[in-house]
Design a protein around this motif. Structure first.
Motif, short mmCIF file in Angstrom:
data_model
loop_
_atom_site.label_atom_id
_atom_site.label_comp_id
_atom_site.label_asym_id
_atom_site.label_seq_id
_atom_site.Cartn_x
_atom_site.Cartn_y
_atom_site.Cartn_z
N UNK A 95 0.80 -1.22 0.00
CA UNK A 95 0.00 0.00 0.00
C UNK A 95 0.83 1.27 0.00
N UNK A 96 0.32 2.27 0.70
CA UNK A 96 0.99 3.57 0.73
C UNK A 96 2.39 3.47 1.33
N UNK A 97 2.55 2.64 2.36
CA UNK A 97 3.85 2.54 3.02
C UNK A 97 4.95 2.11 2.06
N UNK A 154 -0.15 13.93 7.77
CA UNK A 154 -0.42 13.89 6.33
C UNK A 154 -1.79 13.27 6.09
N UNK A 155 -2.53 13.85 5.13
CA UNK A 155 -3.70 13.16 4.56
C UNK A 155 -3.31 12.78 3.14
N UNK A 156 -3.23 11.47 2.85
CA UNK A 156 -2.74 11.07 1.52
C UNK A 156 -3.72 11.34 0.41
N UNK A 157 -5.02 11.47 0.72
CA UNK A 157 -6.08 11.46 -0.30
C UNK A 157 -6.80 10.13 -0.19
N UNK A 216 -1.46 5.06 -5.77
CA UNK A 216 -0.53 5.10 -4.63
C UNK A 216 0.62 6.07 -4.88
N UNK A 217 1.03 6.19 -6.15
CA UNK A 217 2.14 7.12 -6.45
C UNK A 217 1.76 8.53 -6.02
N UNK A 218 0.55 8.96 -6.38
CA UNK A 218 0.11 10.30 -5.99
C UNK A 218 -0.15 10.37 -4.49
N UNK A 219 -0.75 9.33 -3.94
CA UNK A 219 -1.09 9.34 -2.51
C UNK A 219 0.12 9.40 -1.60
N UNK A 220 1.24 8.85 -2.05
CA UNK A 220 2.45 8.83 -1.22
C UNK A 220 3.10 10.20 -1.11
#
Ligand SMILES: NC(=O)c1ccc[n+]([C@@H]2O[C@H](COP(=O)([O-])OP(=O)(O)OC[C@H]3O[C@@H](n4cnc5c(N)ncnc54)[C@H](OP(=O)(O)O)[C@@H]3O)[C@@H](O)[C@H]2O)c1
Length: 237
Positions: free
Chosen positions: A15-17, A188-191, A206-210
């Motif tokens: 995921x984001x991590x 942070x709020x990733x979206x 995930x690329x944008x969310x990170x």
């Protein structure tokens, strides 16, 4: 021992991590993926190494006192330092809304963050540019929820909102306690991001969310502390 910047990303195996670790690695950092199941962390770290990044895994269940107690010695003996901590591991338990749900949610999203952060704070204080990023959510922005309840009605989960609001409180208080040191602490709020947690209908990759967490993990010395961001914009508490 290393002269490179060293980062720990909790919940780094997927995921984001994992994507935050990838983007930090692409900036030349040594990235350590915290994974509660070490084999999953090893697979993820190997994937990053195959991309040419300096990555490795460490066993870290943020609810495990034993895993957390081992962290400071791991960083001191392996790298001699820790510069960046991204408290990304988290859960959203949608299946129930009861006290047990609150306890399990707070265990990962709040107590786990506090325990990992306090264990590693001496190392982060030794860094010339210590950065702590708490992966929060707009669902923990009480002002946003109050002002636009219709935006979030389908996502509303009391335990998740309360846990991320508590996490935001920790961000503010810790940043104020660390005022006058180089250490910066931000939320942070990733979206709304397409991961196992975010689901397949989420609009963001995930690329944008990170990117929000990566921006906060790499803030310059004059950057903000004790604030809440989404893609470079401040969010209200
Ligand atoms: N996706 C979104 O739309 C969104 C929006 C706002 C905020 N967030 C936040 O972003 C963070 C990452 O979310 P995600 O979407 O990437 O979720 P995800 O795909 O479900 O991944 C969650 C990660 O957290 C780990 N984790 C959960 N409990 C843990 C524990 N006790 N100890 C260590 N690791 C643990 C998981 O490990 P396992 O693989 O072992 O389960 C996994 O690596 C969370 O804090 C979440 O609240 C996400």
């Amino acid at each position: 021992m290393t002269t490179k910047t060293v980062a720990l990303v909790t919940g780094g195996n997927r995921g984001l991590g994992l994507e935050i670790a990838r983007q930090l690695g692409q900036q030349g950092m040594v990235v350590v993926l915290g994974a509660r199941e070490l084999p999953k962390g090893e697979v993820a770290a190997e994937a990053l190494r195959a991309e040419g990044l300096d990555a490795r895994a460490v066993k870290l269940d943020v609810a495990s006192e034993r895993d957390i107690a081992a962290l400071p010695a791991f960083f001191r003996t392996t790298f001699g330092r820790l510069d960046v901590l991204v408290n990304n591991a988290g859960v959203a338990l949608w299946e129930a809304d009861d006290l047990d749900t609150f306890r399990r949610t707070f265990e990962a999203n709040v107590f786990g963050v506090v325990a990992v952060t306090y264990a590693l704070l001496p190392l982060l204080k030794d860094s010339p540019a210590g950065r702590i990023v708490n992966q929060s959510s707009i669902l923990g922005s009480l002002t946003t929820l109050e002002q636009t309840p219709e935006m979030f009605s389908t996502f509303l989960q009391p335990a998740y909102t309360a846990s991320k609001a508590a996490l935001n409180g920790f961000t503010v208080a810790l940043a104020q306690k660390l005022a006058g040191t180089p250490v910066k602490v931000n939320s942070a709020h990733p979206g709304w991001v397409r991961t196992d947690l975010g689901g397949s209908k989420a609009p963001m990759t995930v690329e944008a969310g990170a990117r929000t967490a990566v921006m906060l993990a790499t803030l310059p010395a004059e950057g903000p502390t004790g604030q809440f961001f989404h893609q470079g914009e401040r969010l209200p508490w």
